[in-house]
Design a protein around this motif. Structure first.
Motif, PDB file in Angstrom:
ATOM      1  N   GLU A  33       0.791  -1.230   0.000  1.00  0.00           N
ATOM      2  CA  GLU A  33       0.000   0.000   0.000  1.00  0.00           C
ATOM      3  C   GLU A  33       0.825   1.282   0.000  1.00  0.00           C
ATOM      4  O   GLU A  33       0.266   2.360  -0.119  1.00  0.00           O
ATOM      5  N   HIS A  34       2.123   1.201   0.166  1.00  0.00           N
ATOM      6  CA  HIS A  34       2.925   2.428   0.254  1.00  0.00           C
ATOM      7  C   HIS A  34       2.988   3.169  -1.075  1.00  0.00           C
ATOM      8  O   HIS A  34       2.913   2.575  -2.141  1.00  0.00           O
TER       9      HIS A  34
ATOM     10  N   ALA B 238       7.073   2.728   7.018  1.00  0.00           N
ATOM     11  CA  ALA B 238       7.008   4.100   6.506  1.00  0.00           C
ATOM     12  C   ALA B 238       7.671   4.166   5.144  1.00  0.00           C
ATOM     13  O   ALA B 238       8.621   3.436   4.868  1.00  0.00           O
TER      14      ALA B 238
ATOM     15  N   ASP C  71       3.933   8.326   4.167  1.00  0.00           N
ATOM     16  CA  ASP C  71       2.845   7.553   4.783  1.00  0.00           C
ATOM     17  C   ASP C  71       3.421   6.505   5.733  1.00  0.00           C
ATOM     18  O   ASP C  71       4.285   5.727   5.372  1.00  0.00           O
TER      19      ASP C  71
ATOM     20  N   ARG D  71       2.309   3.373   8.002  1.00  0.00           N
ATOM     21  CA  ARG D  71       1.188   2.436   8.032  1.00  0.00           C
ATOM     22  C   ARG D  71       1.361   1.417   9.155  1.00  0.00           C
ATOM     23  O   ARG D  71       2.476   0.974   9.435  1.00  0.00           O
TER      24      ARG D  71
ATOM     25  N   TRP E 255       0.051  -2.297  10.460  1.00  0.00           N
ATOM     26  CA  TRP E 255      -0.478  -3.524   9.877  1.00  0.00           C
ATOM     27  C   TRP E 255      -0.735  -4.550  10.971  1.00  0.00           C
ATOM     28  O   TRP E 255       0.026  -4.656  11.919  1.00  0.00           O
TER      29      TRP E 255
ATOM     30  N   SER F 278      -3.521  -2.522   5.488  1.00  0.00           N
ATOM     31  CA  SER F 278      -3.142  -1.756   6.670  1.00  0.00           C
ATOM     32  C   SER F 278      -4.388  -1.412   7.479  1.00  0.00           C
ATOM     33  O   SER F 278      -5.472  -1.243   6.936  1.00  0.00           O
TER      34      SER F 278
ATOM     35  N   HIS G 100      -4.293   1.197   9.832  1.00  0.00           N
ATOM     36  CA  HIS G 100      -4.253   2.621  10.187  1.00  0.00           C
ATOM     37  C   HIS G 100      -3.119   3.281   9.416  1.00  0.00           C
ATOM     38  O   HIS G 100      -2.074   2.678   9.184  1.00  0.00           O
ATOM     39  N   THR G 101      -3.318   4.537   9.016  1.00  0.00           N
ATOM     40  CA  THR G 101      -2.287   5.288   8.294  1.00  0.00           C
ATOM     41  C   THR G 101      -2.131   6.663   8.908  1.00  0.00           C
ATOM     42  O   THR G 101      -3.109   7.331   9.228  1.00  0.00           O
TER      43      THR G 101
ATOM     44  N   ASN H 147      -0.280  10.239   7.900  1.00  0.00           N
ATOM     45  CA  ASN H 147       0.401  10.941   6.810  1.00  0.00           C
ATOM     46  C   ASN H 147       1.302  12.020   7.395  1.00  0.00           C
ATOM     47  O   ASN H 147       0.841  12.904   8.104  1.00  0.00           O
TER      48      ASN H 147
END
Length: 132
Positions: free
Chosen positions: A5-6, A26, A31, A33, A35, A42, A44-45, A47
């Motif tokens: 997802e990065h 990171a 971002d 994340r 997991w 993920s 939670h993220t 930013n």
């Protein structure tokens, strides 16, 4: 299992040591994340700033630190709330810190060491409570 997802290249991956430890990662895109190792998405993220160069997760405190090429260190809790921003060295006429290259937390205290391209190592901490 592969996690994808990065938005940029991965700067650091940290596996928390508790029983149901999460994975924190990171990317240079900023971002961070969180997991669950049992899932490929993920949970939670957070930013942060683009140009992230370093990430450190405190082993016990609910704190993460992110260093960037933009000459600053941002400290967050794991919910994503900004706790502190460090841009200058200490002192009356403290100069701006260089681009951050590495970070390390003390294993038990809330002290953060940072290395940067200006050839300095700095140690930052919370204010000490003085006993009277």
């Amino acid at each position: 299992m592969t996690l994808r997802e990065h938005k940029g290249w991965v700067v650091k991956v940290h596996m928390q040591g508790c029983t149901n430890g999460k994975i924190v990662s990171a990317s240079a895109a900023g971002d961070v994340r969180f997991w669950d190792p049992r899932s490929t998405e993920s949970i939670h993220t957070v930013n942060t700033a683009n140009g992230l160069t370093a990430l450190e997760v405190h082993p016990y405190a609910d704190v993460i630190a992110c260093g960037s090429v933009n000459q600053m260190i941002r400290v967050f809790n794991t919910s994503g709330d900004s706790l502190s921003v460090i841009k200058y060295h200490e002192g009356f006429m403290g100069q701006r810190i260089g681009a951050v290259t590495c970070l390390a937390f003390h294993p038990y205290k809330v002290k953060l060491a940072a290395g940067s391209t200006d050839s300095f190592i700095t140690v930052h901490s919370t204010p000490e409570n003085k006993k009277r």
